[in-house]
Design an enzyme around this catalytic site. Structure first.
Site, short mmCIF file in Angstrom:
data_model
loop_
_atom_site.label_atom_id
_atom_site.label_comp_id
_atom_site.label_asym_id
_atom_site.label_seq_id
_atom_site.Cartn_x
_atom_site.Cartn_y
_atom_site.Cartn_z
CG HIS A 46 48.56 4.55 -43.03
ND1 HIS A 46 49.94 4.63 -42.97
CD2 HIS A 46 48.10 5.30 -41.99
CE1 HIS A 46 50.30 5.40 -41.96
NE2 HIS A 46 49.20 5.81 -41.34
N GLY B 242 46.24 1.51 -35.00
CA GLY B 242 45.33 0.92 -35.97
C GLY B 242 44.96 1.86 -37.10
CG HIS C 213 50.36 2.04 -39.44
ND1 HIS C 213 49.20 2.57 -39.94
CD2 HIS C 213 50.64 2.73 -38.32
CE1 HIS C 213 48.77 3.53 -39.13
NE2 HIS C 213 49.63 3.66 -38.14
CB SER D 84 45.11 6.66 -38.70
OG SER D 84 46.09 5.65 -38.65
P1 AMP Z 1 49.94 5.66 -35.14
O1 AMP Z 1 49.09 4.48 -35.46
O2 AMP Z 1 49.57 6.90 -35.87
O3 AMP Z 1 50.12 5.86 -33.66
O4 AMP Z 1 51.39 5.31 -35.70
C1 AMP Z 1 52.05 4.13 -35.33
C2 AMP Z 1 53.47 4.20 -35.82
O5 AMP Z 1 53.47 4.32 -37.24
C3 AMP Z 1 54.23 5.42 -35.28
O6 AMP Z 1 55.57 5.04 -35.02
C4 AMP Z 1 54.15 6.39 -36.43
O7 AMP Z 1 55.19 7.33 -36.45
C5 AMP Z 1 54.23 5.45 -37.62
N1 AMP Z 1 53.67 6.08 -38.81
C6 AMP Z 1 52.46 6.67 -38.95
N2 AMP Z 1 52.32 7.20 -40.18
C7 AMP Z 1 53.49 6.95 -40.84
C8 AMP Z 1 53.97 7.25 -42.14
N3 AMP Z 1 53.24 7.93 -43.03
N4 AMP Z 1 55.21 6.83 -42.47
C9 AMP Z 1 55.98 6.15 -41.58
N5 AMP Z 1 55.57 5.83 -40.34
C10 AMP Z 1 54.35 6.23 -39.96
#
Ligand code: AMP
Length: 283
Positions: free
Chosen positions: A34, A31, A37, A188
């Protein structure tokens, strides 16, 4: 968009999709969504008939309880963003739904050295927690494809290994890191940075880019030392690690010749917020 908090209700929704052999794309997130995601969700929408996004701040992957407590939670805004891009299904379970108090989650995989370096070394138990929750999500959602960002490079490599070890017929789709115009990798946790730290944070990627240029003329050790020294000159940053590794095995390199695809991976603190980033080295 249909929103589910119950595993059984989500499975009732998915059952007929499987019977009709619809392709299911899955985007697991914690969550505070941005554009990084959203890029994953858009890619899944292009490649699958149905897209499921999950939002779950997974307590068992946080070794630092303060990090868990302050992790941003913005469910209403997240739902609006997902509706805007027409995501089909959101699964947003509670902790109790994922980990009923009668059960103890158990790590089922041995990822070997890959999970012991970098994030694995700095955040004990982190990848066990990630593997447990992703494995559970894969059982529940039964995706055709699952989308992971290269920003969390080691996580992506570990999930790929998990799919191989478990013989699942799921295609893991790596997605490029989405950055702010300043170069700062979207995260996030960026929303937890102070105004001052937000101004300095883009230099993380600038330093990574400079390190790639240095790699053409210097040894692995020299590039690492340059990075440590340069970060050390900026009092706001506290370096956790800088690692120069082979992109597929994540083993540390001694020379550039040891790998056909090297990467620099870093983790550092700005104040008490921990950020990670990485860059491939093209010699
Ligand atoms: P998180 O919510 O941080 O656990 O991320 C969920 C998914 O989004 C994971 O596969 C992350 O690697 C991906 N993700 C997070 N930030 C980015 C970003 N800036 N660019 C591409 N993918 C992202």
């Amino acid at each position: 968009m249909k929103v589910f908090t119950s595993i059984s209700e989500l499975q009732q929704e998915i059952k007929p999709l499987l019977a009709q052999q619809k392709s299911i794309g899955f985007v697991p997130t914690m969550g505070a969504l941005h554009a990084g995601h959203i890029a994953l969700v858009s890619r899944s929408k292009q490649e699958n008939e149905v897209t499921v996004c999950s939002i779950f701040v997974n307590p068992i992957q946080f070794n630092d309880k303060k990090d868990l407590a302050r992790y941003p939670r913005t469910l209403e805004a997240d739902i609006s963003l997902l509706e805007e891009i027409d995501c089909d299904i959101l699964f947003a379970p509670s902790v109790e739904e994922m980990y009923p108090s009668s059960t103890t989650p158990v790590a089922a995989y041995d990822f070997g050295d890959m999970a012991k370096v970098m994030e694995g070394a700095s955040r004990p138990g982190h990848f066990d927690g990630v593997a447990i929750v992703v494995d559970k999500f894969f059982d529940i959602v039964t995706p055709t494809r699952a989308y992971f960002g290269q920003k969390d490079y080691q996580q992506l490599a570990i999930i790929q290994k998990m799919v191989t070890l478990s013989n699942r017929a799921i295609t893991i789709v790596p997605c490029s890191t989405i950055r702010e115009n300043s170069g700062l990798a979207m995260s996030s946790r960026n929303r937890l940075l102070s105004k001052e730290h937000l101004l300095i944070a883009p230099s993380i990627y600038q330093l990574l880019q400079e390190a790639v240029v240095k790699a053409r003329l210097h040894t692995v050790e020299e590039v690492k030392q340059w990075f440590v020294t340069t970060i050390g000159q900026q009092p706001e940053f506290k370096l956790d690690y800088v690692a120069i590794v082979d992109a597929s095995t994540l083993t540390s390199l001694n020379t550039w010749e040891e790998s056909s695809q090297a990467m620099i991976c870093i983790a550092l603190y700005l104040g008490n917020i921990r950020l990670i980033d990485n860059i491939p080295i093209i010699l």
